[in-house]
Motif scaffolding. Sequence first.
Motif, mmCIF file in Angstrom:
data_model
loop_
_atom_site.group_PDB
_atom_site.id
_atom_site.type_symbol
_atom_site.label_atom_id
_atom_site.label_comp_id
_atom_site.label_asym_id
_atom_site.label_seq_id
_atom_site.Cartn_x
_atom_site.Cartn_y
_atom_site.Cartn_z
ATOM 1 N N GLU A 1 17.203 -6.461 40.528
ATOM 2 C CA GLU A 1 18.473 -7.049 40.933
ATOM 3 C C GLU A 1 19.582 -6.004 40.977
ATOM 4 O OE1 GLU A 1 16.577 -8.286 38.531
ATOM 5 O OE2 GLU A 1 16.059 -10.350 39.096
ATOM 6 N N ARG A 2 19.587 -5.110 39.976
ATOM 7 C CA ARG A 2 20.641 -4.105 39.901
ATOM 8 C C ARG A 2 20.268 -3.049 38.878
ATOM 9 N NH1 ARG A 2 25.466 -6.178 36.164
ATOM 10 N NH2 ARG A 2 24.326 -7.505 34.717
ATOM 11 N N CYS A 3 20.949 -1.940 38.990
ATOM 12 C CA CYS A 3 20.863 -0.869 38.004
ATOM 13 C C CYS A 3 22.277 -0.669 37.451
ATOM 14 C CB CYS A 3 20.361 0.419 38.632
ATOM 15 S SG CYS A 3 18.735 0.305 39.411
ATOM 16 N N PHE A 4 22.404 -0.564 36.126
ATOM 17 C CA PHE A 4 23.735 -0.399 35.552
ATOM 18 C C PHE A 4 23.632 0.198 34.160
ATOM 19 C CE2 PHE A 4 22.350 -4.516 34.028
ATOM 20 C CZ PHE A 4 22.872 -4.624 32.745
ATOM 21 N N SER A 5 24.780 0.673 33.672
ATOM 22 C CA SER A 5 24.897 1.140 32.294
ATOM 23 C C SER A 5 26.033 0.389 31.628
ATOM 24 C CB SER A 5 25.156 2.651 32.250
ATOM 25 O OG SER A 5 26.323 2.991 32.982
ATOM 26 N N GLY A 6 25.995 0.346 30.297
ATOM 27 C CA GLY A 6 27.034 -0.361 29.562
ATOM 28 C C GLY A 6 27.284 0.283 28.219
ATOM 29 N N VAL A 7 28.494 0.110 27.716
ATOM 30 C CA VAL A 7 28.830 0.434 26.329
ATOM 31 C C VAL A 7 29.320 -0.861 25.717
ATOM 32 C CG1 VAL A 7 30.462 1.641 24.836
ATOM 33 C CG2 VAL A 7 29.262 2.879 26.652
ATOM 34 N N ALA A 8 28.728 -1.240 24.581
ATOM 35 C CA ALA A 8 28.912 -2.622 24.141
ATOM 36 C C ALA A 8 28.918 -2.797 22.632
ATOM 37 C CB ALA A 8 27.798 -3.493 24.730
ATOM 38 N N TRP A 9 29.728 -3.755 22.233
ATOM 39 C CA TRP A 9 29.581 -4.439 20.949
ATOM 40 C C TRP A 9 29.077 -5.819 21.350
ATOM 41 C CZ3 TRP A 9 30.684 -1.627 16.562
ATOM 42 C CH2 TRP A 9 31.345 -0.417 16.775
ATOM 43 N N TRP A 10 27.759 -5.971 21.366
ATOM 44 C CA TRP A 10 27.125 -7.163 21.932
ATOM 45 C C TRP A 10 26.605 -8.053 20.802
ATOM 46 C CZ3 TRP A 10 27.088 -9.093 26.736
ATOM 47 C CH2 TRP A 10 26.208 -10.128 27.018
ATOM 48 N N ILE B 1 40.533 -12.753 22.164
ATOM 49 C CA ILE B 1 40.007 -13.391 20.955
ATOM 50 C C ILE B 1 38.899 -14.381 21.291
ATOM 51 C CG2 ILE B 1 40.667 -15.090 19.188
ATOM 52 C CD1 ILE B 1 43.276 -13.441 18.862
ATOM 53 N N ARG B 2 38.890 -14.898 22.509
ATOM 54 C CA ARG B 2 37.829 -15.821 22.912
ATOM 55 C C ARG B 2 36.534 -15.102 23.285
ATOM 56 N NH1 ARG B 2 41.682 -18.231 26.358
ATOM 57 N NH2 ARG B 2 40.260 -17.986 28.134
ATOM 58 N N ASN B 3 36.559 -13.770 23.355
ATOM 59 C CA ASN B 3 35.339 -13.023 23.671
ATOM 60 C C ASN B 3 34.309 -13.152 22.552
ATOM 61 O OD1 ASN B 3 36.169 -12.027 26.151
ATOM 62 N ND2 ASN B 3 37.021 -10.149 25.291
ATOM 63 N N ARG B 4 33.054 -13.264 22.945
ATOM 64 C CA ARG B 4 31.948 -13.187 21.986
ATOM 65 C C ARG B 4 31.356 -11.782 21.933
ATOM 66 N NH1 ARG B 4 30.765 -18.589 24.163
ATOM 67 N NH2 ARG B 4 30.797 -20.133 22.484
ATOM 68 N N HIS B 5 31.656 -10.988 22.954
ATOM 69 C CA HIS B 5 31.197 -9.607 23.047
ATOM 70 C C HIS B 5 32.361 -8.766 23.552
ATOM 71 C CE1 HIS B 5 27.483 -11.958 23.459
ATOM 72 N NE2 HIS B 5 27.967 -12.439 24.584
ATOM 73 N N PHE B 6 32.303 -7.488 23.281
ATOM 74 C CA PHE B 6 33.288 -6.558 23.820
ATOM 75 C C PHE B 6 32.507 -5.435 24.491
ATOM 76 C CE2 PHE B 6 35.436 -8.830 20.484
ATOM 77 C CZ PHE B 6 36.697 -9.072 21.024
ATOM 78 N N TYR B 7 32.550 -5.434 25.834
ATOM 79 C CA TYR B 7 31.741 -4.429 26.514
ATOM 80 C C TYR B 7 32.302 -4.107 27.891
ATOM 81 C CZ TYR B 7 29.485 -8.024 29.481
ATOM 82 O OH TYR B 7 29.231 -9.029 30.381
ATOM 83 N N VAL B 8 31.960 -2.905 28.337
ATOM 84 C CA VAL B 8 32.272 -2.444 29.686
ATOM 85 C C VAL B 8 30.969 -2.000 30.325
ATOM 86 C CG1 VAL B 8 34.639 -1.761 29.154
ATOM 87 C CG2 VAL B 8 32.781 -0.098 28.856
ATOM 88 N N GLN C 1 25.368 -1.794 16.150
ATOM 89 C CA GLN C 1 26.399 -2.202 17.103
ATOM 90 C C GLN C 1 27.133 -0.956 17.615
ATOM 91 O OE1 GLN C 1 27.486 -4.920 18.651
ATOM 92 N NE2 GLN C 1 25.880 -6.228 17.824
ATOM 93 N N GLY C 2 27.830 -1.132 18.733
ATOM 94 C CA GLY C 2 28.522 -0.016 19.350
ATOM 95 C C GLY C 2 27.516 0.896 20.023
ATOM 96 N N VAL C 3 26.905 0.404 21.127
ATOM 97 C CA VAL C 3 25.745 1.065 21.709
ATOM 98 C C VAL C 3 25.968 1.396 23.187
ATOM 99 C CG1 VAL C 3 24.215 -0.157 20.113
ATOM 100 C CG2 VAL C 3 24.596 -1.093 22.417
ATOM 101 N N PHE C 4 25.095 2.283 23.669
ATOM 102 C CA PHE C 4 24.977 2.573 25.095
ATOM 103 C C PHE C 4 23.693 1.911 25.588
ATOM 104 C CE2 PHE C 4 22.747 5.047 28.300
ATOM 105 C CZ PHE C 4 23.685 5.127 29.316
ATOM 106 N N TYR C 5 23.781 1.261 26.765
ATOM 107 C CA TYR C 5 22.642 0.544 27.329
ATOM 108 C C TYR C 5 22.465 0.988 28.774
ATOM 109 C CZ TYR C 5 19.990 -3.510 29.145
ATOM 110 O OH TYR C 5 19.064 -4.327 29.746
ATOM 111 N N VAL C 6 21.224 1.194 29.188
ATOM 112 C CA VAL C 6 20.948 1.536 30.585
ATOM 113 C C VAL C 6 19.805 0.665 31.080
ATOM 114 C CG1 VAL C 6 19.468 3.487 29.894
ATOM 115 C CG2 VAL C 6 20.416 3.404 32.218
ATOM 116 N N HIS C 7 19.945 0.194 32.313
ATOM 117 C CA HIS C 7 19.084 -0.855 32.872
ATOM 118 C C HIS C 7 18.719 -0.453 34.297
ATOM 119 C CE1 HIS C 7 18.300 -5.361 33.487
ATOM 120 N NE2 HIS C 7 18.334 -4.918 34.733
ATOM 121 N N ILE C 8 17.420 -0.333 34.559
ATOM 122 C CA ILE C 8 16.931 -0.031 35.903
ATOM 123 C C ILE C 8 16.088 -1.217 36.338
ATOM 124 C CG2 ILE C 8 15.555 1.549 37.326
ATOM 125 C CD1 ILE C 8 18.120 2.808 36.159
#
Length: 228
Positions: free
Chosen positions: A112-121, A181-188, A102-109
């Motif tokens: 539909e879209r290209c994006f990056s994320g930092v997440a506790w998913w 508190i209602r979040n199931r994930h914490f990410y940007v 957990q606590g990861v960096f994600y990159v997606h090409i």
Amino acid sequence: MAGPFKGFGQKAIPFLKALDFHQNREWFHENRDLYESELHEPFCDLVETLTERFAAAGLGLRGDRKKSLFRINRDVRFSKDKRPYNRHLSAILSPDGTKMEQGVFYVHIGLERCFSGVAWWQPSPELLLAMRNAIATKPEKYRALVAALKKNRLEFETEDRMKRTPRGFEHVTDSDLAEAIRNRHFYVQQAIDPAGIHSPALVDELVDFTLRAKPLLDWGRAIQGKAQ
């Protein structure tokens, strides 16, 4: 050949478009060399270049060309959608270099879209409970996190947020805390301009984003007891 990231090939997105049109294993195998040169090998180079840059920045995130990328093949065993290939390619860099942390960096090409994320998913029930307790019992730290992210031009995404407050947190009445508190994930996350994926400057963009998201990593790691 492995080396510094030089950018995705100009045919990376057109390849994904063609693959999505054909969705055919024979077509994929006939065009595999194009997939490797335009998309897969550059993605591997991106992962390893980011690993070096993240280490230099003290971000505690790493990966490698064998473990970090998700397969372009879809798992269709339990899906009504039997198309064999994804419309994107993606990768995770994590504290231990696997996809299980957990606590990861994600990159997606993708198409539909290209994006990056930092997440506790999808954190484990135990970790999610600890995060919710941290919000309820140490609201000043959570609000400081939100303020730090806002200062860095980031904010929490709300995908999959519960409609009702989970049991045990009914006493939390401040709206910002109750929503958190209602979040199931914490990410940007941050969008990537598809026109920019062909340049080595993408690395700087992704490092800058991850540094701006570091308060989220620090917050979750402190709750885990794994502060850097």
